[in-house]
Design an enzyme around this catalytic site. Structure first.
Site, short mmCIF file in Angstrom:
data_model
loop_
_atom_site.label_atom_id
_atom_site.label_comp_id
_atom_site.label_asym_id
_atom_site.label_seq_id
_atom_site.Cartn_x
_atom_site.Cartn_y
_atom_site.Cartn_z
CD GLU A 41 -2.43 -1.47 2.41
OE1 GLU A 41 -2.28 0.06 3.03
OE2 GLU A 41 -3.00 -2.34 2.93
CG ASP A 65 -2.46 8.44 8.70
OD1 ASP A 65 -1.93 6.69 9.18
OD2 ASP A 65 -2.96 9.12 7.24
#
Length: 257
Positions: free
Chosen positions: A46, A57
């Site tokens: 990814e 994140d």
């Protein structure tokens, strides 16, 4: 056949997918990282599209995104780096990033560039499922791309079944409601969540992400899904080691020992 589909048809368990941020630590190491992952036997990669506000994140990937942007990474530069990647890399590739850069590029142009460079699918965490169904699904299908949706412990069974019925490739099981980041183990609530989803007998295979960093977390994921996604741990290793190959070797040692 789409490479993601092919992977899950040939591998039912133990799949390892690895995330890294394009343009980090160096601007032009995308090909080197992908080739190192393939040499290490990683099943899927990814590639993170750096963004200035990566809300899902944790600090490791936030810092990587910031540095990548400072290095001059952009979506156009990333596609330029990927234009010949299929000469050396055969594993499935996904682009993972937020909707804002994709929309600035243009969604159909984005899909066209993915198809042209051999990218197999995308993960856009902030793309609402209803918007995907109404505005994006048909375009992605036309270009042969898988749009991977995320579920969390808070996602209702009804919504999970809706996602399962209208997407393919795999379902990204976020291990907790927090941001990305390495964990040492999953608590009882996390384990109960894994078992709940497993009992649903979904049509799509599943990969567990967020918090996978060692053998304990990898094995917990594999016990309840087709495999796991490692992100923050590998991004950290890329910064701490002398080469992508060393980072891959250190990651494989961490999840296998």
């Amino acid at each position: 056949m789409n490479r993601i589909t092919q992977l899950f048809e040939t591998r039912r368990t133990g799949i390892l997918s690895v995330y890294f941020t394009a343009g980090y630590p160096e601007a032009d190491n995308t090909q080197a990282v992908l080739e190192a992952l393939q040499r290490g036997g990683v099943d899927m990669a990814e590639i993170g599209i750096p963004f200035s506000d990566p809300m899902a994140d944790g600090p490791v990937i936030q810092q990587a995104a910031t540095q990548a942007l400072r290095n001059g990474m952009s979506l156009r530069r990333l596609f330029e780096q990927l234009k010949d990647i299929r000469r050396t890399v055969q594993m499935p590739l996904l682009l993972m990033g937020y909707l804002n850069p994709v929309m600035q590029y243009g969604f159909e142009a984005f899909c066209r560039s993915c198809a042209a460079t051999g990218v197999d699918g995308m993960i856009i965490p902030d793309l609402p499922f209803a918007d995907y169904m109404a505005d994006y699904r048909a375009t992605a299908i036309r270009y042969g791309l898988k749009v991977i949706m995320l579920i969390t412990p808070e996602t209702s069974d009804e919504r999970i079944r809706l996602i399962d019925g209208h997407t393919d490739g795999f379902i990204y099981m976020v291990s907790s409601a927090s941001t990305t980041g390495a964990q040492q183990a999953f608590d009882d609530a996390g384990q109960a969540y894994f078992r709940r989803i497993d009992r649903m007998n979904l049509r799509n295979p599943r990969l567990v992400g967020f918090g996978i960093s060692n053998r304990a977390t990898f094995e917990a994921a594999v016990a309840n899904a087709s495999g796991a996604i490692v992100g923050s741990k590998f991004v950290q290793l890329l910064n701490e080691t002398a080469s992508p190959d060393e980072a891959v070797n250190a990651l494989l040692k961490a999840v296998n020992q």
